[in-house]
Design an enzyme around this catalytic site. Structure first.
Site, PDB file in Angstrom:
ATOM      1  N   ARG A  89       0.848  -1.184   0.000  1.00  0.00           N
ATOM      2  CA  ARG A  89       0.000   0.000   0.000  1.00  0.00           C
ATOM      3  C   ARG A  89       0.894   1.248   0.000  1.00  0.00           C
ATOM      4  NH1 ARG A  89      -3.256   2.866   4.909  1.00  0.00           N
ATOM      5  NH2 ARG A  89      -4.189   4.498   3.607  1.00  0.00           N
ATOM      6  N   HIS A  90       0.445   2.293  -0.689  1.00  0.00           N
ATOM      7  CA  HIS A  90       1.209   3.539  -0.693  1.00  0.00           C
ATOM      8  C   HIS A  90       1.344   4.094   0.726  1.00  0.00           C
ATOM      9  CE1 HIS A  90      -2.377   5.954   0.105  1.00  0.00           C
ATOM     10  NE2 HIS A  90      -3.012   5.191  -0.769  1.00  0.00           N
ATOM     11  N   GLY A  91       2.288   4.994   0.901  1.00  0.00           N
ATOM     12  CA  GLY A  91       2.512   5.608   2.211  1.00  0.00           C
ATOM     13  C   GLY A  91       1.658   6.844   2.426  1.00  0.00           C
TER      14      GLY A  91
END
Length: 501
Positions: free
Chosen positions: A81-83
């Protein structure tokens, strides 16, 4: 002289005294005494739901379970998942208006003197709140863009995986050995660039030409093509909606309002905006104190954490049977990669929280023994489906294929969530025989994914059956019992008065 005091009069006096006492207490205290600036631990920062920073509270030996004695990792399938990201445009408009609310809170303390006697904010917290300003550079042009901290989270994560699996990631980039996939939005494309730089060095993304192909969207975001009923997952009559209207949230709004010096309760939306700004500030810069977190005590953060767990449980989790089918094509991609002995060595997806949670649902991971409901929050304090633990910013799932020459079944697969083993039935500490994995998820390879993933289904019967369950707390005691108790107590007092006089 024998004076008889009528029970009705005694009842009136007694109840009046109770009401006066309650009103007096409400005017003096609202909540526990707490000073955010003086709290060196701040345990609530680990419970900011899906916006909890990945590296908050992480152990130094994280990733040690990647090493399996007498086995060699030969392949990896990663889903990340993106940050940390900026708010959505509609959130920006609301959050920027918090400057007016901040001014009102300061006026309550410094001009109106309307703060509670017990449970008020400390001076240091008020001073910290004074420093807060909405960053005027955050505009709709940067809707949900990855932040600097989000970039660093992806880059550090890449460093860690390269360290854990040197035989997979030690090579220079070769398009036949590494496949990267991401969606056509800034936060995942930037995460891809940060991750590749973490693996292969600065400016690696300049020569790793992997455009976000259209098929990536269908594989990673199939819910865009078969949307979920928003009323079912987040409407007024959903479990999420019911919890927002619950006594727990009404009491929280009242307590927060009093703590901030307001005579009348704020709107729920205002309290939620303060909470959102608290956790956004934290996600933007993990090392700095978040001024809006001063508005809440740690226990209130736990109450505010639950709504998103509820919403995502039905939108992307085990609350709907259909959710386990959405990522049919993606599951086949994982199984296909692990099942063959050809290149590539690594397949890496940079994606979103919804698809990440749908993947956990497809795997059957973090499923509680009872459904999450608006009225069993206290009973599920130790729930498995807790986004703060399983779906933080930069959360990641890894399926690693090992070759174990000394074992009967030489091909093994070990699953990891956030660099820790994922326990699954029939596996040992996350380590599974390949045949077990293939058999467990064979449904995905036996169906036509285009038909299977978008099949309609109802909410599991367990959710409906459990909706009448109550928590073991005084808030759920029937009002008739309370009336009988008070009546009995008043009668007892009246009898005592008559005996005395």
């Amino acid at each position: 002289m024998n004076i008889r005091v009528e029970p009705v009069l005694i009842s009136f006096i007694f109840l009046t005294l109770i009401q006066v006492s309650v009103n007096c207490q409400k005017s003096q205290t609202c909540c526990e005494k707490y000073c955010y600036e003086f709290d060196n631990v701040r345990p609530q920062e680990e419970f900011f739901s899906s916006k909890t920073s990945y590296f908050i509270g992480k152990h130094a030996d994280l990733g040690k379970d990647f090493h399996v004695p007498n086995c060699t990792p030969i392949k990896i399938w990663l889903y990340i998942r993106h940050g940390s990201r900026l708010p959505k445009t509609r959130e920006m408009k609301r959050l920027s208006q918090l400057e007016e609310l901040r001014d009102e809170i300061i006026a309550n303390y410094e001009e109106r003197n309307s703060q509670p006697v017990i449970g008020a904010m400390c001076k240091n917290d008020i001073d910290l709140l004074k420093t807060w300003r909405w960053d005027s550079n955050i505009t709709s042009e940067y809707n949900e863009y990855l932040t600097v901290q989000g970039w660093n989270e992806a880059k550090i994560l890449a460093h860690r995986y390269r360290k854990h699996f040197p035989n997979i990631f030690q090579d220079n980039y070769d398009e036949s050995k590494f496949i990267f996939r991401y969606t056509d939005v800034h936060r995942t494309e930037a995460s891809f660039k940060a991750f590749t730089e973490g693996l292969f060095g600065e400016n690696a993304s300049d020569y790793i030409l992997t455009p976000p192909m259209e098929e990536n969207k269908k594989m990673m975001m199939p819910y865009k093509f078969c949307p979920t009923d928003k009323e079912e997952t987040a409407g007024e009559n959903s479990e999420y909606g019911k919890y927002l209207k619950s006594e727990i949230m009404k009491q929280l709004v009242s307590d927060v309002s009093q703590r901030l010096g307001f005579k009348k309760p704020l709107e729920l939306r205002q309290v939620m905006d303060m909470y959102d700004m608290c956790i956004y500030d934290q996600s933007f810069n993990m090392s700095e104190s978040s001024p809006w977190c001063t508005a809440f005590t740690p226990s209130q953060i736990y109450d505010l954490e639950y709504p998103e767990d509820l919403r995502k449980y039905y939108e992307s989790g085990h609350g709907r049977e259909a959710n386990a089918r959405f990522l049919c094509e993606l599951m086949n991609d994982m199984l296909g990669h692990l099942g063959n002995n050809e290149q590539p060595k690594a397949v890496v997806f940079l994606s979103h929280s919804s698809s990440y949670l749908l993947l956990l649902s497809s795997l059957g991971a973090f499923k509680d023994s009872e459904p999450l409901l608006a009225d069993n929050y206290h009973r599920l304090a130790d729930r498995k489906w807790r986004l703060s633990k399983i779906a933080r910013l930069a959360s990641n799932f890894a399926a690693v294929k090992y070759y174990c020459p000394n074992e009967v079944e030489k091909r093994k697969v070990k699953f990891f969530i956030n660099e820790e083993p994922l326990e699954l039935e029939g596996c040992d500490g996350g380590m599974c025989d390949w045949n077990v994995v293939k058999d467990r998820y064979k449904i995905y390879s036996e169906v036509d994914c285009d038909e299977y993933y978008c099949t309609k289904s109802k909410t599991p019967t367990g959710a409906a059956a459990g909706s009448g369950t109550t928590t073991e707390s005084a808030a759920n005691v029937p009002s008739s019992y309370i009336f009988l108790f008070v009546t009995a107590l008043v009668t007892l007092v009246a009898t005592s008065f008559n005996a005395i006089f």
